[in-house]
Design an enzyme around this catalytic site. Structure first.
Site, PDB file in Angstrom:
ATOM      1  N   GLU A  98      -4.831   0.489   1.967  1.00 46.25           N
ATOM      2  CA  GLU A  98      -5.335  -0.886   1.964  1.00 46.25           C
ATOM      3  C   GLU A  98      -6.740  -0.950   1.375  1.00 46.25           C
ATOM      4  O   GLU A  98      -7.075  -1.880   0.638  1.00 46.25           O
ATOM      5  CB  GLU A  98      -5.334  -1.445   3.387  1.00 46.25           C
ATOM      6  CG  GLU A  98      -3.949  -1.661   3.977  1.00 46.25           C
ATOM      7  CD  GLU A  98      -3.183  -2.776   3.279  1.00 46.25           C
ATOM      8  OE1 GLU A  98      -3.824  -3.624   2.636  1.00 46.25           O
ATOM      9  OE2 GLU A  98      -1.944  -2.779   3.372  1.00 46.25           O
ATOM     10  N   SER A 151       0.817  -1.209   0.000  1.00 41.42           N
ATOM     11  CA  SER A 151       0.000   0.000   0.000  1.00 41.42           C
ATOM     12  C   SER A 151       0.856   1.267   0.000  1.00 41.42           C
ATOM     13  O   SER A 151       0.343   2.360  -0.257  1.00 41.42           O
ATOM     14  CB  SER A 151      -0.930   0.007   1.212  1.00 41.42           C
ATOM     15  OG  SER A 151      -0.196   0.033   2.423  1.00 41.42           O
ATOM     16  N   HIS A 152       2.158   1.127   0.288  1.00 41.50           N
ATOM     17  CA  HIS A 152       3.059   2.277   0.274  1.00 41.50           C
ATOM     18  C   HIS A 152       4.233   2.060  -0.674  1.00 41.50           C
ATOM     19  O   HIS A 152       5.287   2.671  -0.535  1.00 41.50           O
ATOM     20  CB  HIS A 152       3.570   2.569   1.689  1.00 41.50           C
ATOM     21  CG  HIS A 152       2.527   3.146   2.580  1.00 41.50           C
ATOM     22  ND1 HIS A 152       1.586   2.369   3.215  1.00 41.50           N
ATOM     23  CD2 HIS A 152       2.246   4.433   2.925  1.00 41.50           C
ATOM     24  CE1 HIS A 152       0.782   3.147   3.931  1.00 41.50           C
ATOM     25  NE2 HIS A 152       1.148   4.394   3.754  1.00 41.50           N
TER      26      HIS A 152
END
Length: 356
Positions: A202, A61-62
């Protein structure tokens, strides 16, 4: 550097769901996209470092997914691609750095050696990063400080996406809070968590995959529990973890990295965004503490006592924060990472035709 953007000879059949890339290839792709869109070399290097670190440590997610948001934020006119940060010394233990509406990474790299120096000379030091566009996980800001033997805390607001406990409308950001403790000869004890039930990224990944989100992550526009990612993201609100406890921590982050450093709250950031869905604009507060200055001759013994705490946690079968991330790091350095095919294609589409 002329690294290949994609491992063409290793690409899987078109019908499969993923691409396996080495970390070098992830960096090459991120660097090429950022450079093509006009980011200056310091921003290209610093942002690419963050994206690669996210993929390397299994934080999808990053990771490369955030590259899409970086370019969307640039196209919306909400980030400067060549901002030059300005550092200000406020007091012997206080620093502020103006990111000049650029991404936070270059501003932090500019201020980091001064923050470490002040922590070592004063025992404790605080850095406020102002007017920065922020999209990264906070553990990436904590690790350089624990690597220097310092204890560290960091927090930042985001956009108003999260409702307070008992509320039904967005007010807080996901408002992550991170902490790091150095460990001799071992990876640092680091946690980094959103004060929302889950990081917004997410939920965004669930939307991309067409998957429902678990109960308790968000609500719809009427305040009812909702498992549709798009509804929560576009019309509803996310929830804090732990009810009123998470909400109180979210409010603390708003205050520490907002009014305390003369920067935006999450509501301010969302208003500034003006519907463009860009990355949040605002501030970040980072505090660094030197245990050697605090403890003097007792430092070695007290750090050993800390180790006994970690051993006791592990002895009960618990997992220390970041252990999963460190294991993912070891694996990705050897084997590379799997990128969803749709994400890979979206990233390559940001390059000139024929560049990949």
């Amino acid at each position: 550097m002329n690294d290949p953007i994609a491992p063409r000879r290793h690409r899987q059949p078109r019908g499969t769901a993923t691409e396996r890339l080495s970390l070098r290839e992830v960096r090459a792709l991120a660097t090429a996209v950022l450079r093509h869109h006009g980011f200056s070399d310091p921003h290209v290097e610093a942002v690419a470092d963050t994206l690669v670190a996210g993929e390397r440590d299994g934080c999808a997610s990053h990771g490369l997914y955030r590259l899409l948001g970086c370019i969307a934020t640039l196209r919306a006119g909400k980030v400067s691609p060549d901002a030059m940060p300005k550092l200000h010394e406020m007091a012997p233990a206080l620093l502020r750095v103006d990111a000049m509406r650029g991404f936070s990474q270059v501003a932090y790299k500019t201020a980091l050696p001064y923050l470490i120096g002040k922590a070592r000379s004063q025992g404790i030091a605080a850095l406020g990063i102002n007017r920065c566009v922020h999209f990264s996980a906070l553990w990436a800001d904590i690790e350089p400080l624990t690597d220097a033997g310092l204890v560290a805390l960091a927090c930042t607001p985001s956009h108003a996406w999260v409702t307070p406990a008992g509320g039904s409308k967005p007010l807080f950001g996901t408002n992550p809070l991170a902490f790091g403790w150095p460990r001799a000869g071992q990876p640092a004890f680091i946690f980094d968590f959103a004060t929302s039930t889950v990081a917004r990224g997410e939920i965004e990944l669930h939307r991309r995959a067409g998957k429902p989100i678990p109960e308790g992550w968000g609500i719809d526009a009427d305040g009812k529990s909702c498992t549709d990612a798009a509804t929560v993201l576009d019309h509803g609100a996310m929830l804090t973890f732990g009810g009123h406890k998470g909400a109180a921590l979210a409010a603390m982050v708003e205050l520490l990295a907002g009014p305390l450093i003369a920067d935006m709250t999450s509501m301010d950031s969302l208003a500034y965004d003006a519907g463009t869905k860009s990355s949040p604009m605002g501030g970040e507060l980072i505090i660094a503490i030197d245990p050697a200055r605090f403890l003097g001759a007792q430092c070695e013994a007290e750090l050993a006592r800390a180790e006994s705490l970690f051993e006791a946690m592990l002895g009960q079968g618990a997992r220390l924060p970041s252990q999963r991330r460190y294991r993912a790091r070891e694996a990705s350095l050897r084997h590379g990472v799997l990128i969803p095919r749709a994400l890979y294609d979206d990233a390559v589409a940001l390059l000139p035709r024929g560049a990949a």
